[in-house]
Scaffold this motif. Structure first.
Motif, PDB file in Angstrom:
ATOM      1  N   MET B  43       0.718  -0.795   0.065  1.00 52.24           N
ATOM      2  CA  MET B  43       0.047  -0.256  -0.767  1.00 52.24           C
ATOM      3  C   MET B  43       0.556   1.051   0.261  1.00 52.24           C
ATOM      4  SD  MET B  43      -3.297  -0.327   0.317  1.00 52.24           S
ATOM      5  CE  MET B  43      -3.480   0.468   0.796  1.00 52.24           C
ATOM      6  N   PRO B 154      -9.881   8.253   7.364  1.00 53.92           N
ATOM      7  CA  PRO B 154      -9.325   6.927   7.628  1.00 53.92           C
ATOM      8  C   PRO B 154      -7.930   6.522   7.057  1.00 53.92           C
ATOM      9  CG  PRO B 154     -11.394   6.256   6.954  1.00 53.92           C
ATOM     10  CD  PRO B 154     -11.287   7.575   6.963  1.00 53.92           C
ATOM     11  N   TYR B 155      -7.395   6.515   7.566  1.00 51.03           N
ATOM     12  CA  TYR B 155      -5.508   6.532   7.180  1.00 51.03           C
ATOM     13  C   TYR B 155      -5.600   7.413   6.862  1.00 51.03           C
ATOM     14  CZ  TYR B 155      -7.300   1.158   7.247  1.00 51.03           C
ATOM     15  OH  TYR B 155      -7.290   0.297   7.972  1.00 51.03           O
ATOM     16  N   TYR B 156      -6.065   8.314   7.231  1.00 52.98           N
ATOM     17  CA  TYR B 156      -5.541  10.490   6.678  1.00 52.98           C
ATOM     18  C   TYR B 156      -5.464  11.818   8.002  1.00 52.98           C
ATOM     19  CZ  TYR B 156      -6.801  13.398   2.502  1.00 52.98           C
ATOM     20  OH  TYR B 156      -6.161  14.217   1.730  1.00 52.98           O
ATOM     21  N   GLU B 215     -15.795   6.162  10.035  1.00 45.95           N
ATOM     22  CA  GLU B 215     -14.593   6.312   9.533  1.00 45.95           C
ATOM     23  C   GLU B 215     -13.389   7.161  10.728  1.00 45.95           C
ATOM     24  OE1 GLU B 215     -15.691   7.819   5.634  1.00 45.95           O
ATOM     25  OE2 GLU B 215     -15.856   5.395   4.658  1.00 45.95           O
TER      26      GLU B 215
ATOM     27  N   GLY D  57      -4.545  10.236   0.968  1.00 49.00           N
ATOM     28  CA  GLY D  57      -3.797  10.519   2.397  1.00 49.00           C
ATOM     29  C   GLY D  57      -2.313  10.518   1.806  1.00 49.00           C
ATOM     30  N   PRO D  58      -1.265   9.010   3.037  1.00 52.27           N
ATOM     31  CA  PRO D  58       0.104   8.802   2.385  1.00 52.27           C
ATOM     32  C   PRO D  58      -0.526   7.988   1.139  1.00 52.27           C
ATOM     33  CG  PRO D  58      -1.795   7.518   3.664  1.00 52.27           C
ATOM     34  CD  PRO D  58      -2.659   8.244   3.736  1.00 52.27           C
ATOM     35  N   PHE D  59      -1.356   7.246   0.994  1.00 55.22           N
ATOM     36  CA  PHE D  59      -1.052   6.542  -0.458  1.00 55.22           C
ATOM     37  C   PHE D  59      -1.062   7.036  -1.635  1.00 55.22           C
ATOM     38  CE2 PHE D  59      -2.039   3.328   2.612  1.00 55.22           C
ATOM     39  CZ  PHE D  59      -2.808   4.082   3.408  1.00 55.22           C
ATOM     40  N   GLN D  88       0.322  -2.017  -7.791  1.00 56.16           N
ATOM     41  CA  GLN D  88       1.093  -1.813  -6.594  1.00 56.16           C
ATOM     42  C   GLN D  88       0.543  -1.986  -5.991  1.00 56.16           C
ATOM     43  OE1 GLN D  88       3.924  -2.382  -7.450  1.00 56.16           O
ATOM     44  NE2 GLN D  88       5.719  -1.497  -8.253  1.00 56.16           N
ATOM     45  N   VAL D  89      -0.600  -0.837  -5.864  1.00 57.88           N
ATOM     46  CA  VAL D  89      -1.448  -1.039  -4.214  1.00 57.88           C
ATOM     47  C   VAL D  89      -2.612  -2.160  -4.125  1.00 57.88           C
ATOM     48  CG1 VAL D  89      -2.835   0.027  -3.561  1.00 57.88           C
ATOM     49  CG2 VAL D  89      -0.831   1.964  -4.160  1.00 57.88           C
ATOM     50  N   THR D 124      -9.595   0.395   0.696  1.00 52.72           N
ATOM     51  CA  THR D 124      -9.965   0.388   2.330  1.00 52.72           C
ATOM     52  C   THR D 124      -9.855   1.766   2.897  1.00 52.72           C
ATOM     53  OG1 THR D 124      -7.764   0.627   2.506  1.00 52.72           O
ATOM     54  CG2 THR D 124      -8.890  -1.923   2.932  1.00 52.72           C
ATOM     55  N   MET D 125      -9.510   2.864   2.574  1.00 54.53           N
ATOM     56  CA  MET D 125      -9.209   4.610   2.302  1.00 54.53           C
ATOM     57  C   MET D 125     -10.357   4.499   2.952  1.00 54.53           C
ATOM     58  SD  MET D 125      -6.526   5.750   2.550  1.00 54.53           S
ATOM     59  CE  MET D 125      -7.254   7.637   2.627  1.00 54.53           C
ATOM     60  N   GLY D 126     -11.544   4.004   2.467  1.00 59.90           N
ATOM     61  CA  GLY D 126     -13.048   4.692   3.331  1.00 59.90           C
ATOM     62  C   GLY D 126     -13.638   5.146   2.165  1.00 59.90           C
ATOM     63  N   THR D 129     -13.210   8.850   2.340  1.00 61.93           N
ATOM     64  CA  THR D 129     -12.548   9.821   1.605  1.00 61.93           C
ATOM     65  C   THR D 129     -12.273   9.862   0.250  1.00 61.93           C
ATOM     66  OG1 THR D 129     -11.080   8.807   3.529  1.00 61.93           O
ATOM     67  CG2 THR D 129     -10.099   9.932   2.456  1.00 61.93           C
TER      68      THR D 129
END
Lengths: 286, 271, 162, 150
Positions: B43, B154-156, B215, D57-59, D88-89, D124-126, D129
């Protein structure tokens, strides 16, 4: 010989000491000199034809020793399976499920093999997806497996059905006595359908196999509950007599049935046949 | 066996050195208990990681005025066992001892937990309930923000790629009593409820923060004596169905656990 | 400060000091198993949940699969192979044999390392303490009861005057 | 899995012929999409390819997109399907969109409607988002379009 009666006495497991000191060696722990590591490239589509598999980016990575696909298996028998040989070792022309092995990348280290697997590019074109039973059994649904498999499978001739035009793999009904009569005057008739979700009896030791193919034949160290069935599959893949196939199952890190039948032994073996070196394939829980 | 993707490693010994290295492709590495897993799943594929564990200032855990300050490299276990936390913020200790397992508690950092912003985090709801703030430092100078402002989704998290979360600041002396109740059948909770009575200069507030089921964590403040019903809170929440349960199931569990947490809070003496 | 692509580490593993060069991506489990041949430490889930990769680094329990070998420089590592003193098993290893706490044995190294870390931190754990501490270890054969019994038995023996 | 319908409308003070010529200039239309790069034409008004690159986000996402014109009717609408995978992801994005034209007395009205679907790990980032990101891309598209067609 101590004269203490064995019955009614607890006697320690003969392998307990090696297991509590960490000396116990499982297939997962075996390695041999000159061994290559295999990393599996898996399908990212649930049902699709394979248009093209691009190897050159992977082959350019330092430490990658080779990339094996179904097209590289020459005259090996390309499938395995206990009842019916319906598992392609590497997907042939199309993928039938998400995660099906499409290519095996061989690396001097597990890292090189893994980087190589990330670099293999597979082009698909999607086919109808049958993600649940209703869609798969619907009228006119696309066939996932071929209409039938050739009779050549010596294990169970009767398991090979006449060509079918539906996705029913196997059908069985168990009846005895006069069912209709019993139903007719039964006080209550209860009818139900039982659906089983996908089940995976997780054993702590991951699936793995270390295979060495040479002129004399083939030796595999694997975490298998049915080494003889694995031997049958491997003998058929390489068209060699059973006597030339040695399958060694050392201590198993759990199985619970999930390590019955053949798993990654064919992958490791075709990798060793292709490269001429021992090949270890160890899967991750994912 | 899966492996980590290739990356280079920075090992700074000062915050300034760390800041010089940080960028979108050069990520901070604390315990790595979430970052390395995301990398293994491909990821995240940073070019390099910036190991912040050898920077002394990030290991501080001290009182500053009426705030407890926890450095960016302090682990869950170190914080949970620290006398200042045991004395001043026992609820934080009780929550930290619920995080993951002993190995994750020994390596994972509170700051890393915040930055990764896992929606099922135990740490985020309790820090939100305690009105904690964080300091993000970069070459452009420090930024302070509340947990609300930090956690975007989420993750942000709102951390800029070249910023480092240097410290967490938690106001002291406000918690009268507090509980943390969670329902967990797998690696991560289905729902976590932090409930506390909070006295900030005179007016007592009863606060409920519900994590893991949505979330973003959900926070409700009530005045003392105001009736609180789990069901009505659960009905307003945008529940996320996933492997831990369907929307209907989770809404039901949330309602029950809010009521149980509040009942436990009434019986609770510890802050 | 440039980014390093290979790191020299000098850890002491089970009392033996080593000098090795590792890439940043190499995990502690890979280093122990593939570089030092200590295959007692296993890997399985690779997401810090199952505990078969547990080792002790500077007295703290660590998941070998999610920790970098590069972080081992100057550290002391204890693996399952380092629990016995010569041929004398530790109390916990002996107890595991007696209570049949090992069957397939693949999870045993992880449970022994975590049990050892628990007893070091809390020499007289209650049954609940043991169950809670070992939450991060999965066993699919024994059903956990013999493992908990073994830890309690070892605690009892370690407390008794020698 | 995150998916959503979208539908937006904007009007432009240009004749529908003008608008139509712009709409079938795929390179120009794709320039309005902030997260998409150079477009390569394989078959005029049929098959194109490009690269989607963005951060969530971070991705970091990087997907090779195949863009097919699935239907069009002169001066009325053009429908495209974009489909791409970020290996990749391990995520996939599919977008079905229709750009429809309607002449008005002040010029013409352009409607863009369709559906996007994001599957795989990045989902999965939701959903929220991803929805926020999609809304942002869509509003940037609208601004660029109105500016370009003004």
């Amino acid at each position: 010989m101590t004269d203490a009666p064995a019955v009614g006495q607890s006697t320690a497991r003969s392998d307990a000491r090696s297991k509590v000191t960490g000396e116990a060696r499982y297939a997962f722990d075996h390695a041999v000199p000159d061994m290559l590591f295999g990393a599996v490239v898996r399908s990212t589509r649930p049902h699709a034809t394979i248009e093209e598999i691009e190897k050159d980016q992977a082959l350019a990575i330092e430490g990658v020793a080779g990339v094996v696909t179904a097209q590289d298996l020459g005259d090996l028998f390309p499938r395995f399976g206990h009842l019916i040989a319906d598992h392609p070792i590497l997907a042939i022309d199309k993928v039938n499920y998400m995660g099906e092995p499409v290519a095996l990348v061989l690396g001097e280290t597990i890292h090189a093999a893994s980087d190589g697997a990330d670099a293999v590019v597979v082009r698909y074109s999607d086919l109808p997806v049958m993600a649940d039973m209703e869609t798969a059994l619907a009228e006119g649904a696309t066939l996932i497996h071929p209409a039938t498999y050739p009779k050549g499978d010596s294990a169970f001739e009767e398991a090979i059905t006449e060509p079918r035009d539906d996705n029913v793999a196997h059908e069985a009904s168990l009846e005895w006595g006069d069912v209709d009569a019993a139903l007719a005057d039964a006080a209550v008739v209860v009818e139900t359908t039982v659906k089983y979700p996908k089940l995976y009896a997780y054993a702590m030791e991951p699936y793995n196999a270390l295979s060495t193919v040479n002129e004399e034949g083939l030796e595999v160290i694997t975490t298998a509950q049915h080494p003889f069935m694995v031997r049958d599959d491997l003998a058929r893949i390489f068209s060699i007599p059973l006597s030339k196939v040695r399958v060694r199952s050392p201590l198993l890190g759990g199985g619970y049935g999930s390590k019955s039948y053949t798993k990654v032994e064919p992958l490791a073996s075709v990798g060793s046949w292709y490269s001429g070196r021992p090949v270890k394939v160890a899967l991750s829980a994912e | 066996m899966s492996v980590l993707p290739p990356f280079a490693l920075h090992r700074p010994s000062t915050i300034t050195e760390a800041l010089e290295a940080l960028s979108f492709d050069d990520m901070p590495l604390g315990g790595g208990t979430e970052l390395l897993l995301a990398m293994r799943m491909r990821m995240l594929r940073p070019d390099s990681l910036v190991n912040i564990k050898n920077i002394p200032e990030l290991h501080t855990l001290e009182i500053d005025g009426d705030h407890l300050v926890i450095g960016g490299a302090v682990t869950h276990q170190t914080a949970a066992e620290h006398p200042l936390v045991v004395d001043q913020l026992p609820i934080l200790r009780r929550v930290l001892l619920e995080v993951g397992n002993p190995r994750i508690r020994a390596s994972g950092t509170l700051a890393g937990n915040l930055i990764f912003a896992e929606p099922k985090s135990d740490v985020i709801p309790i820090l939100l309930a305690l009105d904690a703030t964080v300091t993000l430092v970069s070459s452009r100078g420090p930024r302070n923000m509340t947990i609300d402002e930090l956690i975007l989704g989420p993750y942000y998290a709102a951390r800029e790629p070249d910023e480092l979360l240097s410290e967490i600041r938690i106001p002291l002396g406000r918690v009268l009593r507090a509980v943390y109740l969670k329902y967990q059948t797998m690696e991560r909770p289905t729902v976590g409820v932090a409930a506390l009575d909070h006295d900030s200069d005179g007016d007592v507030v009863r606060r409920v923060v519900i994590g893991a089921a949505t979330e973003l964590p959900v926070r409700h403040d009530f005045s003392p004596g105001e009736p609180i019903e789990g069901k009505s809170i659960a009905e307003t929440m945008e529940i996320v169905p996933d492997i831990a349960g369907s929307e209907r199931y989770k809404r039901h569990v949330v309602a029950i656990y809010v009521d149980r947490a509040l009942a436990a809070l009434d019986r609770e003496e510890r802050a | 400060m440039t980014a390093e692509t290979s790191i020299e580490i000098r850890p002491v593993v089970n009392g033996m000091s080593h000098t090795s060069i590792v890439k940043p991506r190499v995990t502690v489990a890979e280093y122990l198993r593939d570089y030092l041949g200590l295959t007692g430490t296993k890997t399985s889930c690779e997401v810090e949940v199952c505990g078969v990769c547990s080792v002790i680094v500077d007295g703290l329990p660590v998941s070998g699969c999610a920790a970098l070998a590069a972080d081992l420089d100057g550290k002391t590592v204890t693996t399952v192979e380092g629990l016995a003193t010569g041929d004398t098993l530790s109390h916990l290893q002996q107890a595991f044999i007696e209570t049949f706490a090992t069957q397939c044995g693949f999870c045993t190294p992880g449970f022994l390392v975590m049990g050892t870390a628990l007893l070091a931190a809390n020499p007289q754990p209650s049954r609940d303490d043991v169950m809670e501490y070992l939450e991060g270890n999965i066993c699919r054969c024994t059903g956990y009861r013999p493992i908990i019994e073994a830890v309690l038995l070892a605690a009892e023996r370690m407390a008794a005057p020698q | 899995m995150a998916s959503q319908e979208f539908s937006q409308l904007f009007s432009v003070a240009r004749s529908s012929d003008d608008c139509w010529n712009v709409l079938i200039d795929v390179a120009r239309v794709s320039s309005w999409v902030s997260v998409v790069g150079e477009v390569t034409e394989h078959e005029h008004l049929a098959r194109y390819s490009t690269v989607l690159e963005d951060r969530l986000g971070p991705f970091k996402l990087r997907a090779d997109l195949e863009v097919l014109v699935t239907a069009f009717s002169e001066h009325e609408f053009v429908t495209i399907r974009a489909d791409g995978e970020d290996r990749q992801v391990g995520s996939r994005i599919t977008v079905d969109a229709t750009l429809a034209l309607a002449p008005t007395d002040a010029g013409c009205e352009v409607r863009i409607e369709g559906r996007y679907e994001v599957t795989g790990r990045v989902a999965t980032m939701g959903a929220s988002t991803i929805r926020q990101k999609a809304d942002k891309i869509l509003s940037e598209f609208m601004q660029a379009a109105t500016r370009d067609l003004a």
